[in-house]
Design a protein around this motif. Structure first.
Motif, short mmCIF file in Angstrom:
data_model
loop_
_atom_site.label_atom_id
_atom_site.label_comp_id
_atom_site.label_asym_id
_atom_site.label_seq_id
_atom_site.Cartn_x
_atom_site.Cartn_y
_atom_site.Cartn_z
N PHE A 154 0.88 -1.17 0.00
CA PHE A 154 0.00 0.00 0.00
C PHE A 154 0.91 1.22 0.00
N SER A 155 0.97 1.90 -1.13
CA SER A 155 1.87 3.06 -1.25
C SER A 155 1.22 4.15 -2.10
N PHE A 156 1.54 5.37 -1.76
CA PHE A 156 1.17 6.51 -2.61
C PHE A 156 2.13 7.65 -2.31
N GLU A 157 2.27 8.52 -3.28
CA GLU A 157 3.18 9.66 -3.10
C GLU A 157 2.44 10.78 -2.39
N ALA A 158 2.85 11.06 -1.18
CA ALA A 158 2.19 12.08 -0.36
C ALA A 158 2.99 13.38 -0.40
N GLU A 159 2.27 14.48 -0.43
CA GLU A 159 2.93 15.78 -0.36
C GLU A 159 3.59 15.93 1.01
N PHE A 160 4.87 16.26 1.00
CA PHE A 160 5.59 16.39 2.28
C PHE A 160 5.21 17.69 2.96
N ASP A 161 4.57 17.54 4.11
CA ASP A 161 4.14 18.70 4.90
C ASP A 161 4.33 18.33 6.36
N THR A 162 5.23 19.01 7.01
CA THR A 162 5.57 18.66 8.40
C THR A 162 4.43 18.93 9.38
N GLU A 163 3.47 19.75 8.96
CA GLU A 163 2.36 20.08 9.86
C GLU A 163 1.22 19.08 9.76
N LYS A 164 1.09 18.43 8.59
CA LYS A 164 -0.04 17.52 8.40
C LYS A 164 0.24 16.17 9.04
N LEU A 171 1.39 13.58 15.87
CA LEU A 171 0.04 13.12 15.55
C LEU A 171 0.00 11.63 15.20
N GLY A 172 1.10 10.94 15.51
CA GLY A 172 1.15 9.51 15.23
C GLY A 172 1.38 9.20 13.76
N GLY A 173 2.08 10.10 13.06
CA GLY A 173 2.30 9.95 11.63
C GLY A 173 3.23 8.80 11.29
N GLY A 174 3.38 8.58 9.99
CA GLY A 174 4.23 7.50 9.49
C GLY A 174 3.44 6.53 8.64
N PHE A 203 13.42 6.72 7.15
CA PHE A 203 12.81 7.78 7.95
C PHE A 203 12.72 9.08 7.17
N SER A 204 11.68 9.84 7.45
CA SER A 204 11.59 11.21 6.95
C SER A 204 12.35 12.12 7.91
N SER A 205 12.51 13.36 7.53
CA SER A 205 13.22 14.32 8.39
C SER A 205 12.45 14.61 9.67
N THR A 206 11.16 14.24 9.69
CA THR A 206 10.34 14.47 10.89
C THR A 206 10.40 13.30 11.86
N GLY A 207 11.14 12.24 11.51
CA GLY A 207 11.33 11.14 12.43
C GLY A 207 10.32 10.03 12.35
N VAL A 208 9.48 10.00 11.29
CA VAL A 208 8.54 8.90 11.10
C VAL A 208 8.94 8.12 9.86
N ASP A 209 8.45 6.90 9.74
CA ASP A 209 8.80 6.07 8.58
C ASP A 209 8.07 6.57 7.34
N ILE A 210 8.83 6.84 6.30
CA ILE A 210 8.25 7.28 5.03
C ILE A 210 7.99 6.08 4.13
N SER A 211 8.74 5.00 4.34
CA SER A 211 8.51 3.75 3.60
C SER A 211 9.07 2.60 4.43
N SER A 228 4.80 -0.61 2.57
CA SER A 228 3.99 0.60 2.45
C SER A 228 4.92 1.80 2.33
N SER A 229 4.43 2.85 1.69
CA SER A 229 5.29 4.02 1.45
C SER A 229 4.47 5.25 1.14
N PHE A 230 4.99 6.39 1.57
CA PHE A 230 4.46 7.70 1.17
C PHE A 230 5.29 8.31 0.04
N ALA A 231 6.26 7.55 -0.48
CA ALA A 231 7.23 8.11 -1.42
C ALA A 231 6.99 7.74 -2.88
N LYS A 232 6.02 6.86 -3.16
CA LYS A 232 5.81 6.44 -4.54
C LYS A 232 4.38 5.99 -4.75
#
Length: 328
Positions: A154-164, A171-174, A203-211, A228-232
């Motif tokens: 389960f993967s999709f390319e998510a817009e990188f936004d440190t606030e969301k 907020l339990g992201g990753g 890891f992303s720069s915010t400290g959560v797993d990006i993939s 799973s990934s937010f990168a592709k």
């Protein structure tokens, strides 16, 4: 004549809109009240879905005596406190997945629901959809023999936004807790808890797993390969390999209405043809549980949620991913 169940929704983001839309198609379900921390947002939501009560505080909704069950659709990190608050006010709860950040939180939620004899279920809607019910039936009946392997992505390319929420650790992201939970769920549902887990992530720069990449190994020959990934962007397919057939779910395996079953005798396609988002199957199941005065689902039990959460904890331990809730 069936009793009308008055639903309340806490947290009014995108998933709440889909849930509310599908709830309109369920007989004897009434969206009676909604709550947001913004009264204007609650009022706009109530206007869109013709809801009787709009509240600017979650606890006000939980105190409403006309509310029978509350769907919690807030960000992951608030699920524990929101669920506990609703249970303390005597309300049945359907809490969006993941139900808790960790197993310690979930054990407290389960214990409280049992002490108060209140219905509690994790909102893992995929479990109740026709295609997953069919695959689980094939597995349980060993229609095509034993399940040997599960592959799911389960993967999709998510817009990188440190606030969301997706990238916000506070907020339990990753990727794992947001979308990786679906591949993990599928493997657990069909194969059970693994004997061995191998897991790694970026890891992303915010400290959560990006993939992430996760492998399950079992005492039998069975295996699971999960990612799973937010990168592709990927088709988000899943394949279940039985001894005598391969069943393909997807694209978007967690919500598809189609299955492809390939055997030595040919290929069969099954189309379940539903025009909604698919939440109505979960809603119907919950209402059936309430009608039967059950305090948990016989199809997605609290023990199932606990096994899932404990498995996610073990995976995060291998990642080295720690949330503040883990330290409390």
């Amino acid at each position: 004549m069936k009793k009308t169940h008055n639903w309340g929704i806490i947290g009014l983001g995108g998933i709440a809109h889909k849930f509310a839309s599908d709830l309109r198609d369920v007989e004897s379900a009434q969206l009676y009240a909604v709550a947001s921390r913004s009264i204007k947002k609650a009022q706009n939501f109530a206007s869109e879905f013709v809801v009787e009560k709009a509240y600017g505080a979650y606890e006000t909704l939980a105190k409403d005596p006309k509310v029978d069950i509350i769907y919690i659709a807030t960000p992951h990190v608030f699920h524990y406190e929101n669920t506990m608050m609703c249970l303390e006010h005597g309300k049945a709860v359907l809490c969006e997945k993941p139900m808790a950040i960790n197993a310690r939180q979930l054990k407290t939620m389960i214990r409280t629901s049992k002490e108060k004899s209140l219905f509690l279920m994790e909102g893992l809607w995929t479990n109740f959809m026709p295609h997953l019910q069919k695959v689980n039936q094939l597995n349980q009946h060993k229609t095509y023999g034993k399940c040997l392997k599960v592959e799911a992505d389960f993967s999709f390319e998510a817009e990188f936004d440190t606030e969301k929420r997706l990238f916000n650790k506070g907020l339990g992201g990753g990727a794992l807790l947001d979308i990786g939970i679906y591949p993990v769920y599928l493997a657990l549902k069909l194969l059970g808890p693994p004997q061995e887990i191998e897991a790694s992530c970026e890891f992303s720069s915010t400290g959560v797993d990006i993939s992430n990449q996760i492998n399950f190994k079992y005492a039998s020959v069975a295996t699971a390969k999960l990612s799973s990934s937010f990168a592709k962007n990927t088709p988000c397919k899943a394949k279940v390999y039985f001894e005598n057939a391969t069943v393909e779910l997807g694209p978007s395996f967690h919500q598809t209405d189609q299955l492809k079953i390939e055997t030595n005798s040919g290929v069969d396609h099954i189309d379940f043809h539903y025009p909604t988002h698919g939440y109505q199957f979960e809603i119907e199941h919950v209402q059936d549980c309430l009608e039967r005065k059950l305090t948990q689902s016989p199809d997605w039990s609290l023990q199932s949620s606990l096994v899932l959460t404990e498995t996610l904890d073990k995976i995060r331990e291998q990642f080295g991913l720690v949330y503040s809730e883990d330290l409390k």
